[in-house]
Design an enzyme around this catalytic site. Structure first.
Site, short mmCIF file in Angstrom:
data_model
loop_
_atom_site.label_atom_id
_atom_site.label_comp_id
_atom_site.label_asym_id
_atom_site.label_seq_id
_atom_site.Cartn_x
_atom_site.Cartn_y
_atom_site.Cartn_z
N GLY A 250 0.83 -1.20 0.00
CA GLY A 250 0.00 0.00 0.00
C GLY A 250 0.86 1.25 0.00
O GLY A 250 1.76 1.40 -0.83
N ASP A 251 0.58 2.15 0.96
CA ASP A 251 1.38 3.39 1.06
C ASP A 251 2.36 3.32 2.22
O ASP A 251 2.82 4.35 2.71
CB ASP A 251 0.45 4.60 1.22
N GLU A 252 2.69 2.10 2.67
CA GLU A 252 3.59 1.92 3.81
C GLU A 252 5.00 1.55 3.33
O GLU A 252 5.16 0.66 2.49
CB GLU A 252 3.06 0.83 4.74
#
Length: 275
Positions: A250-252
């Site tokens: 994801g955005d991690e």
């Protein structure tokens, strides 16, 4: 007798037979109906008979010597032909042997050796050595062998490329090119194994993108992917050469930094640069 010089056994036997038959006929002993001459056997008759007998002995002596000479000549000719025959047999055997050796070497060069190299290459490939290739310079240059070796090398190259791509996908994120979560976990295991945890400080920074869902919802997932790639590039540019950057999903993102024992200043400096 002068006519007998240079004649063979048949002529000698015929001459001796004629002399013997003449003497027997002249004495009345050849014809079955003959009768002895009156007066019995005289000295002259004995002398003539003895002379004829000597002549027959002489002719048979000639016959013996001639037969021996002819036999020796025949044996010599037979021996010569035997030697010629043996020579021809030896020559034929040598020719056949040379042909067999030639075809045996051709078989070894054109078939056996290439098959051995192909078998060795297949074994290397089965053992996991995907970079192994067949050296075409060691093969006999034939169309069939060349085609087979080229096909094998192409197959090995394709397998090597596929394996490398699978390994890359297993260790790296397909979108950003950063290490993925599995690589991140493996790197942590390495740092916390053995004596590493006593000799250095391992710091882990976690990073995410605020309001990333709003980007995807408002201008689309393509724009979100572009944002993730841009953030990944900026993170890679913010760390030191020895630091490790990964996308967890994801955005991690996560960053592993190393410093001296009890050193946290390095991690703080990297965090400030990231912000």
């Amino acid at each position: 007798l002068a006519d007998l010089h240079g004649t063979g056994e048949h002529a000698l036997v015929s001459q001796a037979s004629r002399v013997w038959r003449y003497e027997l006929t002249s004495r009345g002993l050849w014809d079955p109906g003959a009768r002895p001459r009156p007066g019995g056997v005289t000295g002259a008759m004995q002398a003539a008979y003895g002379s004829a007998q000597d002549q027959v002995y002489f002719l048979f002596g000639r016959l013996s010597s001639t037969a021996i000479a002819d036999g020796a000549h025949d044996l010599s000719v037979a021996d010569r032909f035997e030697k010629i025959g043996i020579g021809l047999l030896v020559a034929v055997f040598g020719l056949v042997l040379a042909i067999m050796i030639y075809f045996a070497r051709r078989l070894t060069t054109d078939v056996v050796r290439p098959v051995e190299l192909l078998q060795l290459a297949a074994g290397q490939l089965r053992a996991g050595s995907l970079e192994h290739r067949i050296n075409l310079s060691k093969l006999a240059r034939t169309n069939e062998i060349d085609d087979l070796a080229d096909a094998f090398n192409e197959m090995a190259s394709a397998l090597d490329g596929s394996h490398a791509e699978l390994a890359r996908r297993a260790a790296f994120d397909g979108l950003t090119g950063l290490a993925n979560r599995a690589s991140f976990n493996e790197r942590l295991k390495q740092h916390f194994s053995g004596d590493n945890r006593r000799s250095e400080t391992v710091s882990v920074l976690f990073v995410d993108i605020d309001d990333f869902k709003f980007v995807n919802d408002s201008i689309g997932h393509a724009a979100g992917d572009m944002l993730l790639v841009s953030v990944a590039q900026r993170l890679a540019a913010s760390v030191r050469p020895g630091d490790f950057v990964a996308r967890l999903g994801g955005d991690e993102f996560a960053i592993i930094t190393l410093g001296a024992s009890e050193d946290v200043a390095t991690a703080n400096m990297v965090a400030e640069r990231v912000l």
